[in-house]
Scaffold this motif. Structure first.
Motif, PDB file in Angstrom:
ATOM      1  N   GLN A  71      -1.743 -48.170  -6.066  1.00 35.76           N
ATOM      2  CA  GLN A  71      -1.141 -46.865  -5.898  1.00 35.76           C
ATOM      3  C   GLN A  71      -2.007 -46.335  -4.664  1.00 35.76           C
ATOM      4  N   SER A 118       6.971 -31.376  -9.340  1.00 39.28           N
ATOM      5  CA  SER A 118       7.753 -30.193  -9.812  1.00 39.28           C
ATOM      6  C   SER A 118       6.868 -28.875 -10.004  1.00 39.28           C
ATOM      7  N   MET A 402      -1.317 -40.422 -17.411  1.00 41.87           N
ATOM      8  CA  MET A 402      -1.309 -41.534 -16.595  1.00 41.87           C
ATOM      9  C   MET A 402      -2.765 -42.171 -15.788  1.00 41.87           C
ATOM     10  N   ARG A 419       2.740 -28.776 -19.849  1.00 34.82           N
ATOM     11  CA  ARG A 419       3.588 -29.318 -20.361  1.00 34.82           C
ATOM     12  C   ARG A 419       3.305 -29.943 -21.824  1.00 34.82           C
TER      13      ARG A 419
ATOM     14  N   ASP B  22       9.527 -36.809 -18.806  1.00 34.79           N
ATOM     15  CA  ASP B  22       8.607 -37.525 -19.261  1.00 34.79           C
ATOM     16  C   ASP B  22       9.206 -38.593 -20.761  1.00 34.79           C
ATOM     17  N   GLN B  23      10.315 -38.284 -21.221  1.00 31.37           N
ATOM     18  CA  GLN B  23      11.033 -38.821 -22.344  1.00 31.37           C
ATOM     19  C   GLN B  23      11.729 -40.051 -21.684  1.00 31.37           C
ATOM     20  N   ALA B  27       4.764 -41.409 -17.815  1.00 29.68           N
ATOM     21  CA  ALA B  27       4.157 -41.410 -16.774  1.00 29.68           C
ATOM     22  C   ALA B  27       2.912 -42.589 -16.489  1.00 29.68           C
ATOM     23  N   VAL B  28       2.798 -43.611 -17.544  1.00 32.16           N
ATOM     24  CA  VAL B  28       2.236 -44.716 -17.366  1.00 32.16           C
ATOM     25  C   VAL B  28       3.121 -45.803 -16.223  1.00 32.16           C
ATOM     26  N   LEU B  30       4.737 -44.953 -13.790  1.00 27.66           N
ATOM     27  CA  LEU B  30       4.903 -44.265 -12.309  1.00 27.66           C
ATOM     28  C   LEU B  30       3.836 -44.920 -11.468  1.00 27.66           C
ATOM     29  N   LYS B  31       2.948 -45.688 -12.145  1.00 25.33           N
ATOM     30  CA  LYS B  31       1.909 -46.232 -11.138  1.00 25.33           C
ATOM     31  C   LYS B  31       2.359 -47.132 -10.080  1.00 25.33           C
ATOM     32  N   SER B  75       9.214 -32.852 -14.930  1.00 25.60           N
ATOM     33  CA  SER B  75       8.682 -33.704 -13.900  1.00 25.60           C
ATOM     34  C   SER B  75       9.772 -34.030 -12.673  1.00 25.60           C
ATOM     35  N   ARG B  77       9.899 -36.665 -11.019  1.00 25.20           N
ATOM     36  CA  ARG B  77       9.740 -38.144 -10.741  1.00 25.20           C
ATOM     37  C   ARG B  77      11.277 -38.767 -10.553  1.00 25.20           C
ATOM     38  N   HIS B  79      11.763 -41.581 -10.651  1.00 25.45           N
ATOM     39  CA  HIS B  79      11.550 -42.817 -11.383  1.00 25.45           C
ATOM     40  C   HIS B  79      12.633 -42.669 -12.638  1.00 25.45           C
TER      41      HIS B  79
END
Ligand code: SF4
Lengths: 454, 196
Positions: A71, A118, A402, A419, B22-23, B27-28, B30-31, B75, B77, B79
């Motif tokens: 990435q 965000s 992440m 958060r 996030d639910q 995030a993992v 999103l790589k 977020s 995202r 995704h």
């Protein structure tokens, strides 16, 4: 809808690759690479087991996770192909996207700022209209430098009085969100006003504006004033000479007219705000540090009560437990909410000459490489290291699960980030949001604590 | 973008509020640099709970998700939208959506349908009692229909038109290129520019 011109578009590695793919597929170019800036922050390591790798920070081989590496590599390729300035790992201007914009003087009053993130609301502290967008919109801005937007409702948050000694901007915004709820700002652009806001430093204002999204506001702004101008003057992208004078004239014209009306108004008495912490799994589930874990039956029946019940199960907390009795495994100081120099100073002041409690891990992660350098010049890193904390490289770190900095299942953190969602800092991790002084005191006490408890 | 006019299918009741992105996808996931293939990350943590609604075979074919208020907060995202679409959802019903999620969904042809909390509660009860209830989401009429019920939902005309036509926003904006260029000429000279 109207088209809104975008004055500054910030990019990072996570939400941009699919947007660049879209441009390529349609044969489009980036309209204004000169209004676009990229950095690497979310998916990046903030420490190295092998010191030799630290010397080569930024080299792809030092990013152990192969998907993360790809990435980062993709961002570098895209920026090179489309002619966009990128502050890579290892570059003196690298850092969390919302820390570097203001630090470089790129975020200025009256501008429109967007980013596929965000917490872009942070930039509103300068009197800019700044908000987060999704990847489709990132592609739209890259291609057109505009966004179709409907006009939003306006809201005033009037913060009267003054914050008491030891109470921070973070406590202020956590108290506000607990009062209005996570959906309280929906559909609005908010202006934070009043004596207590005027008295905040730019760092404090950024902390407040940063968390606008946590109560659903599209954007949060603070009117520019002498504090804003003093912060900007002399920064790399700030205007100089005659241009500075012209800019000042314009910026001074921006504040809301006296007597202007808003669609919605909220008032908060700053003098009543005390150190605040969250107990649940959304930022609105907070109480004063002096308080106790609430009983779900105190909430109105329906979604709110159900959410409280679920949160307590996830957080493994019993109603009635004093917040100060909650033991903590990990303390995180950092993020775009509280990862600036002022925040690190506040944490260092508390922990100076003290020790992180046995069994507690404390990570201190500067919001940018420049913050790291400035902190080291003041010797803050030595204070943290002497206390037994980890002094790390700049990035989002443990704010989101992440990069390699994550909580393990069941671990409980006190975190200066924004958060406390389920699993936000790592699957099964439990997050309590706190201010930097509370984070540092908690690290020493091993349970949620304020500096005055030590 | 895929067009959306009328969709009929079964629906899954997600009895939760504040379902943050996030639910929806941690995030993992999103790589990745692709735009598809996110279904495996959808509600990943919750799917480990045996009684989670999407683990119930009765809802395996569901193409409409019915959730509590403040769905898609947090977020930005996109995704989250991609994951819901990859799983097979065409519409999400909730009393209130996070702004950015709602925008993202509209861009991607996942229809965000706002219905009042009382209606959502009614739907939850019905869908739990009768999982195979057919639900129609009609963008043309801006209605949600069951065999015995009709509810109207709000959506602005522009978004409705774009979705019904499956239009590309960028193409629409570029029709105003002359106006954009004219505006660029008028921007104050003190606004910052970045040298590559
Ligand atoms: S520090 Fe946290 S909130 Fe800020 S940009 Fe990074 S991940 Fe997002």
């Amino acid at each position: 809808p109207d088209l809104l011109y975008i004055d500054l578009h910030l990019l990072h590695e996570v939400t941009s690759p699919q947007a660049f793919d879209g441009l390529r597929a349609a044969g489009r170019k980036v309209r204004r690479p000169d209004l676009t800036l990229a950095t690497e922050d979310h998916n990046t390591p903030t420490g190295y087991d092998d010191p030799a790798q630290a010397c080569q920070r930024g080299a792809l081989f030092t990013i152990a996770d192969l998907t993360s590496r790809l990435q980062i590599e993709t961002l570098r390729r895209n920026c090179a192909e489309f002619g966009i300035r990128l502050h890579s790992l290892g570059d003196a201007n690298q850092g969390i996207v919302h820390v570097i914009g203001p630090q470089l003087g790129l975020t200025q009053p009256g501008m429109t700022v967007v980013c596929g993130d965000s917490h872009t609301s942070t930039h509103g502290a300068f009197g800019a209209l700044a908000f987060g967008i999704g990847t489709s919109e990132v592609e739209h801005v890259l291609a057109t430098q505009t966004l179709p937007q409907h006009r939003l409702k306006t809201m005033a948050v009037n913060v009267t009085g003054q914050l008491k000694e030891g109470v921070t901007a973070k406590d202020l915004i956590l108290a506000l969100i607990a009062k209005v709820g996570t959906g309280g700002g929906r559909g609005h652009v908010v202006e934070y006003r009043g004596e207590a806001i005027r008295a905040l430093s730019m760092e404090g204002r950024m902390t407040v504006a940063n968390m606008s999204i946590e109560w659903g506001a599209k954007a949060g702004m603070v009117a520019p004033d002498d504090t804003t101008f003093a912060f900007l003057e002399g920064r790399p992208y700030a205007p100089t000479g005659k241009q500075w004078e012209a800019a000042l004239d314009y910026w001074r014209s921006l504040p809301t007219d006296p007597g202007a009306t808003f669609d919605t108004e909220v008032t908060l008495d700053a003098s009543q705000v005390v150190p605040f912490v969250t107990w649940g799994t959304n930022p609105g589930q907070g109480v004063p540090l002096d308080g106790v874990v609430p009983d779900p039956s105190e909430f109105p029946a329906g979604p709110e009560r159900a959410a409280a019940e679920r949160a307590l199960t996830y957080m493994a907390l019993t109603p009635g437990t004093p917040m100060r009795e909650i033991p903590i495994d990990v303390v995180f100081v950092g993020s775009c909410t509280n990862g600036r120099l002022e925040d690190l100073r506040a944490a260092a002041e508390v922990i100076r000459g003290r020790k992180v409690a046995d069994g507690v891990r404390m990570l201190v992660v500067p919001g940018s490489d420049a913050v790291r350098t400035a902190a080291e010049k003041e010797g803050l890193h030595e204070v943290f290291i002497a206390a037994g904390a980890e002094w790390r490289y700049a990035g989002c770190s443990m704010c989101l699960g992440m990069n390699p900095d994550t909580l393990s299942p069941g671990q409980r953190s006190a975190s200066t980030s924004n958060r406390n969602f389920e699993g936000r800092q790592g699957r099964g991790g439990r997050t309590h949001l706190v201010s930097p002084p509370v984070a540092a005191a908690t690290a020493v006490a091993g349970r949620l604590a304020s500096p005055s408890d030590l | 973008m895929e067009k959306f006019t009328v969709h009929t299918g079964t629906a899954a009741p997600l009895r939760r509020s504040n379902v943050d992105t996030d639910q929806i996808i941690p995030a993992v996931y999103l790589k990745r640099v692709s735009r598809t293939g996110f279904a495996d990350g959808l509600f990943q943590a919750w799917r480990a709970e045996p009684d989670f609604v999407l683990n119930n075979p009765a809802y395996a074919e569901a193409s409409i998700l019915v959730a509590g208020p403040d769905f898609g907060t947090g977020s930005s995202r996109e995704h989250a939208v991609w994951a819901l679409k990859d799983w097979g959802f065409r519409a999400v019903i909730s009393p209130r959506f996070g702004d950015i999620f709602r925008n993202n969904a509209l861009k991607e042809g996942l229809l965000p349908v706002e219905l009042p909390m009382a209606t959502v509660e009614w739907l939850w009860d019905r869908l739990e009692a009768e999982p195979h209830t057919q639900v129609t989401v009609d963008l043309v009429e801006r209605q949600v229909r069951l065999a015995d019920q009709v509810w109207d939902f709000p959506l602005d005309d522009f978004s409705r038109w774009r979705l019904m036509e499956g239009l590309d926003d960028i193409g629409l904006t570029l029709r105003h290129e002359a106006a954009i260029t004219a505006y660029e000429q008028s921007r104050p000279s003190f606004t910052p520019v970045i040298t590559p």
